[in-house]
Every structure is written in C-alpha cells, then in structure tokens.
Enzyme design. Structure first.
Site, PDB file in Angstrom:
ATOM      1  N   HIS B 236      -6.466   5.473 -13.691  1.00  0.00           N
ATOM      2  CA  HIS B 236      -6.177   4.846 -12.402  1.00  0.00           C
ATOM      3  C   HIS B 236      -6.094   3.341 -12.632  1.00  0.00           C
ATOM      4  CE1 HIS B 236      -6.596   3.567  -8.253  1.00  0.00           C
ATOM      5  NE2 HIS B 236      -6.499   4.812  -7.856  1.00  0.00           N
ATOM      6  N   ARG B 256      -3.594  -1.305  -1.949  1.00  0.00           N
ATOM      7  CA  ARG B 256      -2.184  -1.678  -2.132  1.00  0.00           C
ATOM      8  C   ARG B 256      -1.322  -1.105  -1.015  1.00  0.00           C
ATOM      9  NH1 ARG B 256      -1.527   0.865  -7.541  1.00  0.00           N
ATOM     10  NH2 ARG B 256      -3.648   1.597  -7.207  1.00  0.00           N
TER      11      ARG B 256
END
Lengths: 247, 603
Positions: B236, B256
C-alpha cells in the site's frame, strides 16, 4: 538510547505479582511496543492481547499507572519515567493470565439484547432512505471498538460486581445505537429497565472519561435511554393511559 | 492414546474476519451446524482495520456506474491476469451484498437524498466506495458480528488451527489448540472454509496485525491444495513512516479520495510525472482538474494520486531513492492544503477522516488539518492465495473451501482499494453456500489419530528441546529478509538469496526452545506461526522468481517491462509427494466474448 522501567503484573487467577523489567525506549514508542519488546527479549511467555496497534480493534486494554487505557495508544512520552510504569490487567473481569482477562461475559451480555429489526424497505428496490443528520448520533455509538474499558471503570461492575444484573456502559451504548437507529422497530425499553437494570447507573461519567473513541457515553447514550425508560414506565400520564390500553 | 475435546459441525469456518463471518452467516442460515474458530476475540480480526470503503457499483452518486464498469476497472487494475469469472461475479453481486448489510443494521454515510454515499478511490472510474468515514471495516465486522451472534453459530475464540485433518483425499476436520491453557481440540466437519486473511507478518513494514501469518495458505498447502498468484503482493503506497514504532500503520487511500496530494521534498507533485499509458485517458491533465474530480465534478478525470496502488507505491520508492524523500524516508501526503479551496477545511477533514486525524494526532503529534503527513509503502495485502473455483470457492482438495484474502483469483496482479471488502462479502457468502451444499452430500469423515499425534508432536517439541533460538528473533530476521530481498523492487539474485535464507531460518526454527509453560504463551504461538510464515515466504519467492516480468504487485528490476507471454499465465504452487514445493505455469482460460467486449468498450 533511553531506558524505562516497568512493573508488569504476572500471574493467573490463582494469584500473581508485579515483575520488574527495563527496556530501551525509541522515539514515538507506545506502551504496547515496550510490552512486546519485553516479551520478545526477556519474557516470551508474557501474555497480552493486541491486534491492530492503531486504536481500532480494542484488544490491548490494560491499566497503565492505574489508568484504564489502550496500550497501543499510550505514548511513552506522556508518562513520567522517573519511576517504574505499572501495567496491569483490567479489574472488572476475571484474570486469565498476566494482562489477559476473561471478557467472555461481554459477549454473553450482547447476545441477550434484542437484535436489529428494520422497518420494511422504503423503496421498491429493497433499500431505505436515511438522512445523514438522523444517523449522526447512531454513528457516534457505532465508533465503539469494544475495548471494554468503560466496563472496567464502571463501579457497578468493578466495585459492586453486579455483572448478573447490569449490562454496563458498553451495552447501554449498544442498546442506544439500536434504539436510535432510524430503521429499527424493536422496543428494548422494558428489557433495559428489568433485565439490564439501567437504573443502576448513577451517571458518574467515569465511562465517558476513559472511552478511547471519545464517545459521550453518559450524555448521549445513557441519559437519553434513561429518559425513554422513565417516559415509558414512570410518567404518570402515560401510566394512566396505559390502564386503558390493551395489553 | 490421548483423548481430546472433540467438536462436530457440518461446516467449520476458520477465521472470523469479514469473509469468515459472512460465510458462517450464510451456512447457518441454511440450517446446518456451523463452528467458527478465530485466533483472537470475535470482532478484532483485521477487517476492523479497513478504512476507505466497500466497492459496489450501486450508482448512488454517479448513475453512469454499473457492474460492467466495475468489472472492467477490476481487470484493468489486476493487469488482466485475474480470474475473470470471479471479477464478473464480484462486480455483479457486490451491490446486493452491501445493501444486505444495511438490512442487518449497518449505518453507512448518506447522500443528500438519503441513500448510501459512495466515494472515489484509486482505479475506480466512478465514486463507488460505500463507507462510514474512514472506519468502514469496523462497521462491517460489527454488523456481521452482531447479526451472526443471533444465528446459532458456535464461536470458538482464541483457538488456533495448526493442521487440517483428512480422510483419504477429503478434508474432514481440523486440529487446534486453545490459547488459554494450550489444550488441543479436534473439530470434525463435513466441509471446512478457510478465511484466515493475509501474510503481512512475513514483512518488516506492514499494516497487518500479528495474526497475518498466512495460516490458511499454509494449512491448505500442507493439505495438498494449490496456491496461485503468490508473487503478487500489494504494498500500500501510504503507510505511516514516523515515528519508528508506528512505521507501516495504514493511512487510508480515502485521504487522496478526499483531495489529498503527494509531494516530494522539493514540493513537486510527482505523480503527474509518470502516468501509465493505459490510464492516460482516465487521468487528469492538471491539478485543477484532479481537484474538481475529488469534489464530484463528473466531467473531470481523476488525479494521478488515485492511480492503482502498485504504481503509486513504486513512484514513491523512486522519489525516495532519487533523494527527494522526506527526512524519514517517505514522501508528503497533504490534505491540509484543501483549505485553499474550501472555507471550513479543518472541520471537513475531521468529519471525513476522523480516525486519520486521531491516529496522527495521538501517535505522531501531527495535526493533519495543518501539516502534511509523511508516508511510504507498507505491506498490505496478498493477491495470491488458495486456488479456488470461481462459483463455489472450492479449493483443489475436496471438502476445503476458501474465501477472502487467503483465497485468490479476483484481484490478479493488483487489487483495487475497496475490492477486498466487497470480495469478502461476495465470496464469503458463496463459500458458505457451497460448503453447505457439499456438506449435505457427506457424512462425517473418519479422524485419523496418527495425523493428530504427528501434528501434536511437532507442536510440542519446542518445549522439550534445549535449543538456543528465540522464535521472536527468527520472525524478525525473516521479516527483515523478505523486506530487503523480496520486497517492492525484486531481482533474481536477491530472491535466490532469500530462498537460501528461508532454508536457514527453517533450520533455526528446529532449534527453538521455549520458556514458561503452555498457558497463554506468546513465544509458543509465535514458534507455531513461523511454520506458516516460512511456507508462504517460500511460495512468494518461488513464484516471484518464475514470473520474469513486471506486472502489478510484482516489480522486477531485471525484467522491468510487462511481457505479454506472462500475461497469459498464472503460477500455481503445490506440495509434491516428497514434500518439496512444486511450481507450475497454468494458462489463463479464454475470456468469453461478452466480457472481452466490455473490456474493449471501456477502453
């Protein structure tokens, strides 16, 4: 590198004692890091529970310098290091070993609370409509990570051992989340009065103070539930009207 | 001969995260007897850590979304080595599985008209992730748990399975110990479902808890089942990097999705510098367009920060290697900057990303509404796992099923964020359903005492030895080695060294000696888990060596391009009769014309 001294409870249901350990402390360390470091280097059989190490699973509850906390969210730099840091298991539950307690009572209590029972779907496709402002309160309760620290400090459980009569703050929050769920149609008020004995809570707010998720247990969950119970069973007008209602 | 407490069920589920719970619920709803075994307390499994959301093309926020787009996104993200049938079933069934959670009491965030809200996430063309702030996993596991406890499922908490039992070719049960006193237990079952999650603990920097030791992978492998796609591991892109003690803890992609941007130490938004060709048409040309996308502008394309995880992770590694990293070896993830765009930014961030705010405030003394976070890649998820039939989740061994992270196929070479939560619902349900179907055709198998005695002997030998090895040290050494030699950037030479290293660690494991008794003894548990970790580490390494190309989660610096030939195959791993690990290249079946057409239409 700095060192810190610990006194960690070691023992079983038959008894135990504090054992002293010293371990190195690196920047940002939390108490759980130190305990796992001691386990890895000095005491392989030191029992403790942990999972996420990020305050999300509620496994590593303990009493640190006497305060009920999650070990994974207690930074070493928030504790005085001029004396040993004590780490003990929760007190409201029977001890299994070292820092691990038998919390199975909590699971049994939850099973007794009537499950979620939604109203029929609002739309033909089987879905419901709920407004965000109507679920904000329920979402607050559903942040609970079931660390059981609120149960640990509740004096009804911790000091008076009324586990058979009282369900404790965790399950009052759970019941509140169900009762205030906009879709739920079940009524749990009689159970709250008679089985859960909500009246035993005298709102000292100790539970709210220790909640690592910052849930306002007493004000937002318990007091409104108490009010609903009072409204249902003790309000004189309601009681009068109930005389004429069919059972 | 020793006597052990024995439990009998029609279906035994091993693992109580989302997949295990969903499988157990499905099986118990069919009226059979179900046992659910978990290493931790109920409700603590790693699903609880999932943050961003559950992907399902419900089209609540953007009505252009449907299963075809979700299918196409999943295949594109997986670089087309996915099991396409699983990707299809997943895309079609995920919406119903999410709605079902609402019927069981889940309280997802809402749209303005009162439906389930969906958010943007990497690799998903439209806002698709149903969520609850950034604690979606908690909501899901609690919903499944609170529904499941009224279903008559027998739950065995803090019980660890250390071997599957077989009657001939068929799996007929499991052998386990309970943590509190180390007592052994026999579970007899007509069908067994593995739902044990991942392998993150094979690596030093990981978002996974102590439980992610590849138990299901190793149990299945030891029982003769095939593993597949083991080379594909998801790093990740955004784990915490500082302070050291929190390194690896996940920072949700939701940051994000809500407009957070990645910058290097020079302040450059480096993700704009490297956009893969097959995503160019879907990616914003300018920061301004990217921002509009995160705010729901349907005409805007997604910012490059929301490219797939494999790509973003590699870009971060590149920046750090080029000397443009932060002081602690990461890059900056900035959500605070949105105050330039919206007036109540701090409140907005706290509302949308409450646990991120909390996590950084408490663990790093950092206010994410004011300052950028330092982030870097963390081992998060394994796309590979037990090879299963797409429809039934049956493994290659009769009576053994698998679902969730420990099963493989749907994700191909890279998993899209949000697809794991929907995967575990869709295939957890299917595993439950088909395990019941299988169980109904069976009688309880025989339990073979010699199998049990052998597993028990191996489990206890470390107590009888006077060796010198500490199991925690071996685990640390394995984690460091896998991180260095079989990590984000791989090459043949390093991986061959890793194979040698794994052999050495296997030898050291045989010299472990333990202190204390068998009651709740973590060093013993760690010693037992090591067998699983070493097995999956070897499988990962061997598969990664065989795949001489770069694709998704596998990046080889010695074969840095994608190779079309490898796009036609998966690698399976099996234990051969002599006990060695056998790896085989298997062709990916031809995709039906209608699915091909969807992929072509979606560009």
């Amino acid at each position: 590198m700095a060192k810190a001294a610990f006194k960690i409870w070691r023992g079983s249901s038959e008894g135990g004692e504090f054992v002293s350990y010293t371990t190195e402390i690196s920047p940002g360390m939390v108490v759980l890091d130190a305990v796992l470091q001691i386990q890895g280097e000095q005491a392989g059989d030191l029992a403790c529970r942990w999972n996420c190490k990020a305050g999300k699973c509620g496994s590593c509850s303990a009493e640190i310098n006497g305060n009920p906390k999650l070990m994974c969210m207690t930074r070493m730099n928030t504790l005085p290091t001029d004396q040993p840091i004590t780490v003990e298991p929760m007190k409201a539950f029977p001890l299994k070993k070292d820092l691990v307690t038998d919390v199975s009572w909590n699971y049994r209590v939850k099973e007794k609370i009537k499950k979620f029972k939604p109203r029929p779907p609002d739309a033909p496709d089987g879905t419901w409509r709920m407004m965000q402002e109507d679920i904000d309160r329920v979402q607050e309760f559903r942040k609970c990570i079931e660390c059981f620290l609120c149960q640990d400090v509740c004096h009804v459980l911790r000091d008076h051992h009324k586990h058979e009569e009282f369900i404790g703050p965790r399950f009052l929050v759970y019941a509140a989340a169900l009762e205030m769920h906009p879709l739920d149609t079940e009524n749990r008020l009689r159970d709250l009065k008679d089985e859960s004995n909500i009246g035993l809570c005298n709102i000292t707010k100790c539970c709210t103070k220790v909640c690592p998720e910052g849930i306002t247990i007493t004000d937002n969950a318990i007091i409104p539930l108490k009010e609903r119970v009072v409204g249902e069973f003790y309000d004189p007008i309601t009681r009068f009207l109930n005389l004429f209602r069919k059972k | 001969m020793a006597e052990y407490q024995t439990y009998e069920h029609d279906v035994l589920v091993i693992g109580a995260g989302g997949a295990g719970l969903r499988a157990a619920i499905e099986a118990s709803a069919a009226g059979v007897s179900v046992g659910l075994v978990c290493k931790s307390l109920l409700g603590k499994a790693h699903t609880v850590m999932a943050e961003g959301g559950v992907a399902a093309a419900m089209a609540n926020v953007d009505d252009r979304d449907n299963w075809r787009v979700h299918f196409s996104d999943t295949m594109r993200g997986g670089q087309y080595v996915n099991n396409w049938r699983m990707a299809e079933l997943h895309a079609k069934e995920a919406p119903d599985r999410v709605r079902e959670l609402e019927a069981w009491g889940a309280v997802f965030d809402r749209t303005k008209d009162g439906r389930i809200l969906q958010r943007n996430f990497g690799g998903h063309k439209y806002p698709r992730l149903a969520h609850v702030g950034d604690r979606t996993g908690l909501e899901m596991i609690r919903t499944l748990q609170d529904h499941g406890i009224h279903q008559g499922i027998e739950v065995y908490m803090e019980v660890t399975v250390i071997g599957l039992l077989k009657d001939g070719e068929r799996v007929t049960g499991a052998f386990a110990y309970e943590r509190e006193h180390g007592r052994f237990r026999i579970f007899k079952a007509k069908a067994v479902i593995l739902a044990t999650g991942g392998i993150g603990r094979a690596y030093k920097i990981t978002s996974n808890s102590w439980e992610g030791t590849g138990d299901g992978h190793a149990l299945a492998y030891d029982a003769g089942a095939e593993l597949i796609d083991m080379e594909f591991i998801q790093f990740h892109p955004t784990g915490m990097v500082y302070p050291p003690s929190v390194r690896g803890i996940l920072v949700t992609e939701g940051v994000r999705g809500e407009g957070g941007i990645l910058k290097n130490s020079e302040g450059r938004r480096f993700m704009f510098d490297d956009i893969p060709d097959n995503y160019k048409d879907q990616t914003a040309d300018s920061p301004e367009e990217g921002w509009r996308y995160t705010q729901g502008d349907k005409n805007a394309r997604r910012p490059p920060e929301l490219l797939t995880r494999d790509h973003v992770a590699r870009c971060i590694v590149r920046e750090v290697k080029a000397g443009r990293g932060t002081p602690n070896g990461g890059v900056y993830l900035d959500i605070a900057w949105i105050k330039e765009k919206i007036s109540n930014a701090p409140e907005h961030i706290k509302k949308k990303l409450p646990s991120m705010y909390h996590q950084f405030k408490q663990l790093a003394d950092l206010d994410i509404t004011e300052q950028p976070m330092e982030v870097g890649p963390t081992t998060h998820y394994i796309m590979g796992g037990i090879r299963v039939d797409a429809e039934t989740q049956a493994s290659t061994v009769p009576g053994l099923f698998a679902a969730g992270e420990c099963a493989a196929g749907i994700n191909g070479a890279n998993r899209l964020g949000g697809n794991s939560l929907s995967d575990l619902l869709v295939f957890g349900k299917r595993a439950g359903e088909y395990a019941v179907e299988f169980a109904k055709e069976q009688t309880q198998g025989e339990i073979n005492q010699s199998q049990i005695e052998e597993i028990k002997r191996r489990a206890l030998e470390a107590f009888e030895r006077t060796g010198s090895e500490n199991p925690f040290h071996i685990q640390h050494d394995l984690q460091a080695m896998m991180q260095d030699l079989v990590g984000i950037v791989r090459n043949e030479d390093e991986m061959q060294r890793a194979l040698v290293g794994i052999k050495e660690l296997q030898e050291r494991r045989k010299k472990i000696s333990l202190t204390g008794n068998i009651d709740f003894n973590p060093s013993w548990h760690t010693a037992l888990d090591l067998h699983n970790l070493l097995t999956v580490s070897e499988a990962i390494t061997r598969a990664a060596i065989e795949r001489k190309e770069s694709r998704g989660g596998q990046y080889r610096e010695d074969y840095s391009a994608k190779n079309a030939e490898f796009g036609k195959v998966n690698f399976t791993i099996k234990k051969e009769a002599g006990g060695n690990m056998q790896i085989e290249r298997v062709p990916i079946p031809e995709m039906p014309a209608e699915l091909k057409q969807i992929i072509e239409e979606m560009g």
